[in-house]
Structure formats: C-alpha cells, structure tokens
Design an enzyme around this catalytic site. Structure first.
Site, PDB file in Angstrom:
ATOM      1  NE  ARG A  37      -2.991   0.246   3.203  1.00 22.27           N
ATOM      2  CZ  ARG A  37      -2.259   0.812   4.494  1.00 22.27           C
ATOM      3  NH1 ARG A  37      -1.749   1.921   4.565  1.00 22.27           N
ATOM      4  NH2 ARG A  37      -2.423   0.217   5.591  1.00 22.27           N
ATOM      5  CE  LYS A  72      -9.664   8.904 -18.635  1.00 22.07           C
ATOM      6  NZ  LYS A  72     -10.060  10.334 -18.292  1.00 22.07           N
TER       7      LYS A  72
HETATM    8  C1  PLP Z   1     -10.497  10.613 -16.946  1.00 17.24           C
HETATM    9  C2  PLP Z   1     -10.059  12.071 -16.593  1.00 17.24           C
HETATM   10  C3  PLP Z   1      -9.858  12.184 -15.054  1.00 17.24           C
HETATM   11  C4  PLP Z   1      -9.936  10.956 -13.975  1.00 17.24           C
HETATM   12  O1  PLP Z   1      -9.055   9.922 -14.360  1.00 17.24           O
HETATM   13  P1  PLP Z   1      -9.682   8.492 -13.929  1.00 17.24           P
HETATM   14  O2  PLP Z   1      -8.613   7.617 -14.263  1.00 17.24           O
HETATM   15  O3  PLP Z   1     -10.932   7.930 -14.763  1.00 17.24           O
HETATM   16  O4  PLP Z   1     -10.046   8.459 -12.276  1.00 17.24           O
HETATM   17  C5  PLP Z   1      -9.248  13.348 -14.504  1.00 17.24           C
HETATM   18  N1  PLP Z   1      -8.896  14.263 -15.369  1.00 17.24           N
HETATM   19  C6  PLP Z   1      -9.193  14.311 -16.891  1.00 17.24           C
HETATM   20  C7  PLP Z   1      -8.959  15.398 -17.589  1.00 17.24           C
HETATM   21  C8  PLP Z   1      -9.666  13.061 -17.355  1.00 17.24           C
HETATM   22  O5  PLP Z   1      -9.898  13.031 -18.687  1.00 17.24           O
END
Ligand code: PLP
Length: 406
Positions: free
Chosen positions: A63, A213
């Site tokens: 963790r 992403k």
């Molecule tokens: C997707 C996204 C998030 C959140 O990320 P997760 O990995 O889905 O929790 C935050 N900021 C932006 C700009 C995003 O596109």
C-alpha cells in the site's frame, strides 16, 4: 534506477523506454517483473526498521510502495521533468488525494469551470462540506480568474486543454498570479500529456494525470499520478499511504509498458486529430469544431506558446440536435461508442454519457456544453480511414436531416 542526469538530457522516447528502469532486475529480466506480493521480508529487524523509517531504500508493504509501481512513478517523474512523482489507483484518486492534502477548512480554492466531471463534483459538492471556499471562474476569462485569485487562493486548480470543448488556459500567466498570493498551482495535464505540454516549466507546482488515458494508452489499465517538488509530492504520498488509493502492481506494469510508446502514439494522435479537425471544419453539417490546433481556435496563440502539439481529442457540434449526434455515432465503424479518451483506438461519444455523465442536463447547459456536441478522441489508426468513416457517417446524418425537413 537510471541516473536522473542522464535521463534529463535524453529525448522523450529515450526517456519513455529507459527512464526509471532499474539497472538490474532479478534474473536479469529486461522488463521489470510484476512484484505481486503484499509484503517484503527482512533478514534482520534492524534493516527492516531502517527501510520503514525511510533511512534506507526498500519496500515494506505494497500500500505504501512497490518496486513495479515505482518504475511507473520514476518514468513519469522524468517525463514531466519533476523532482518526484507518486501514483494512485485512478486519476480521480490522484486529484482528490492532492486536494485533500493541500486544503484545510477556511482555505480557498480557485478553479476553472470546465474541469473534468468528477473533479467538478469534488469542487461543487465535497469541498464546501469541509469548510473550503470554492471559487469557479469562466475558463476563458483570465481577468476574472486573476480577480478571484487576488481575493485569496491557497490552491489554483487548472486543466488545459479542457474537457470537452478544448479550451486552453494561459498557465504561466495564472500561475504567476497565484504565486503572488502564495497559492499552490495544480494542473491536470491528462489531455496534453508530457509529450505536448510541461506545466512545471510553465510555473505549475504540481501536475496531475489520469494515467488511464494517454499514458497507459490502451484502455486496459486505470491509474493516476502526480509530479512535482519532493516536499509537495511527499505530503500527498503520505496522505495516499493511509487513504489507501494505491496503484496496484499489475496495472502499474501495463501503464509502464504503455509509457514506452507514449511519444510515438501521441505524435500520431496529434496528427490524426489535426487532420480530422481540418476535415470537419470544412464540412457543411458541422457547425463548430473545437481543437487548439485550428487557427480559428480562440486561444490558438496561447496553445502554440505553451504546447508543442495539440493533442488527440477534439469535439464538434452538428447541425440539428441530439438526434444528429445519435445518427452520427451509431453509423461510425472505426470508433468505439465509449467513455474515456487517449486510447490507441478511436473513442467517440456525447458529453452526456462521457465526460459530463455526472452532471444533470441543466448543469451541462449551465456549463455551456451543447446537446449537439460530439467528443472524438482520435486513435492511432490511419487518418484516411477515420476521415472516410466520419464522411459516411455524416452522409447518414444528412439523410436523417432531409427526412426531418420533408
Ligand atoms: C479521465 C479523467 C480524469 C479521471 O481519471 P480516472 O482515471 O478516470 O479516475 C481526470 N481528469 C481528466 C482530464 C480526465 O480525462
């Protein structure tokens, strides 16, 4: 780990491949193994104590830290040109852990209105319950942001380009204003990636990412990361240690593999998005195209100054209403109708089911997000194929609009 000096002078793809990789792995493995274990054993209590107290490097409990996860963090630290980095289970965990570390009751946070939907919820619904004052400003009004900052600003929270209408904020100008008030500047760099934009060089104190992403890039692992100076990153790391939103070794390994091709992918994403934005700009059924790489973009100048590429995401509005969006999206063969962005495969959807699913239709309208908007995250396919796909889908929209008119 590779020496920081060598990595700092390397080009982006060399950093992507070699940065943060250990000089030696067990059995000479050329890929960092997945250390799937929870706990790390010691021959004697003395060295265990020293590692636990941070006097010696090593790991105690996953963790807190894990060797597989550490490679991902070190690679990101090098790519963002930061002193330190730490990771999280998701991007939202990175954002919420950062905000809860930096803010206390009575503090004030200034942010743009166009933050990611989940971030927006934290700003609007969660922070006020903890006695934190939240000032949300029009994203494309730097004067209003500066005014709000001058009224007090422990944290300035920015995102650029924004979701889903790709607004660009002048990071260095606003960071300077926040620093004059002793504020800490946090920038969500998810849309740009460290290939296209370096917020720390522009004056930000902390960079946050949804690694889910572009960083991972394959829609098969979730994660988050923050990069910045050692003291700030350590403070957030210690909160995450007890908060428990740690990145697990398996997704960390996938994210590290994704990072190795980050520059290759992002350059292609940039090229594809630009070509598609150009194509859509000339199409009679498209009302407006939002992409920072278009010379018609209201902040194209700022984008050119602070970005080296304009990213893989664009959005556009169609003639007609949500029914046009439905017809277009249903006709696409080379895009998943799916949430998220930054994947090798093209992803498209309306904000109502993607970036702003957390908001009600009224809140979306108030946020200036038109119902005829399509968000399009161009993948790494061949641009000609994506354009041909959009072309045939737009013909379907045309046929639909003609039956409407008849
Ligand atoms: C997707 C996204 C998030 C959140 O990320 P997760 O990995 O889905 O929790 C935050 N900021 C932006 C700009 C995003 O596109």
């Amino acid at each position: 780990m590779m020496s920081d000096e060598r990595s700092a002078s390397d080009g982006p793809s060399t950093q992507c491949v070699w940065g943060g990789e250990p000089d030696r792995t067990s059995e000479g493995a050329t890929v960092m193994p997945i250390y799937h274990n929870v706990t790390f054993a010691y021959d004697d209590l003395d060295s265990w104590r020293k590692v636990g107290a941070g006097e010696e490097s090593g790991h105690v409990y996953s963790r807190n830290s894990n060797p597989t996860v550490e490679v991902f963090e070190d690679k990101m630290q090098i790519l963002e040109g930061a002193e330190a980095a730490t990771s999280f289970a998701t991007g939202m965990a990175a954002i919420s852990n950062t905000l809860f570390t930096l803010l206390s009751p009575g503090d004030r946070i200034v942010a743009i209105k166009d933050t990611y939907g989940g971030t927006n919820k934290i700003l609007n619904d969660v922070l006020p319950r903890f006695g934190i004052e939240v000032a949300l400003c029009e994203t494309d009004d730097p004067d209003a942001l500066e005014d709000a900052i001058e009224q007090g600003c422990e944290v300035l929270y920015l995102e650029s380009p924004t979701n889903p209408t790709l607004k660009v904020v002048d990071i260095s100008r606003l960071a300077e204003a926040a620093h004059a008030e002793n504020g800490t500047v946090v920038v969500d760099n998810t849309f740009a990636t460290p290939i296209n934009q370096h917020p720390l060089e522009l004056g930000a104190d902390l960079v946050v990412h949804s690694a889910t992403k572009f960083l991972g890039g394959h829609s098969d692992a979730m994660g988050g990361v923050i990069c910045g100076p050692r003291d700030l990153v350590d403070a957030v790391f210690h909160f995450r240690e007890i908060n428990g939103a740690s990145l697990a070794p398996k997704p960390a390994s996938l994210l590290t593999r994704g990072l190795k091709t980050l520059e290759l992918r992002v350059l292609r994403h940039n090229e594809n998005a630009q070509r598609i934005a150009d194509f859509l700009s000339g199409h009679p059924l498209v009302n407006q195209v939002f992409y920072p790489g278009l010379s018609t973009h209201p902040n194209h100048d700022v984008a050119r100054r602070q970005m080296s590429g304009f990213g893989g995401v664009l959005s556009f509005t169609l003639r007609g209403n949500f029914e046009s969006v439905r017809h277009l999206l249903n006709a696409l063969h080379r895009a998943h109708r799916a949430a998220s962005l930054g994947s090798v495969s093209t992803l498209a959807g309306p904000p109502a089911t993607t970036s702003h699913v957390e908001l009600s239709p009224e809140e979306r309208a108030a946020a200036g997000i038109p119902e005829s908007l399509v968000r399009y995250s161009a993948g790494i396919e061949n641009a000609e194929d994506l354009i041909a796909d959009l072309e045939q889908a737009l013909e379907r929209v045309d046929a639909f609009l003609q039956t409407e008119d008849a």
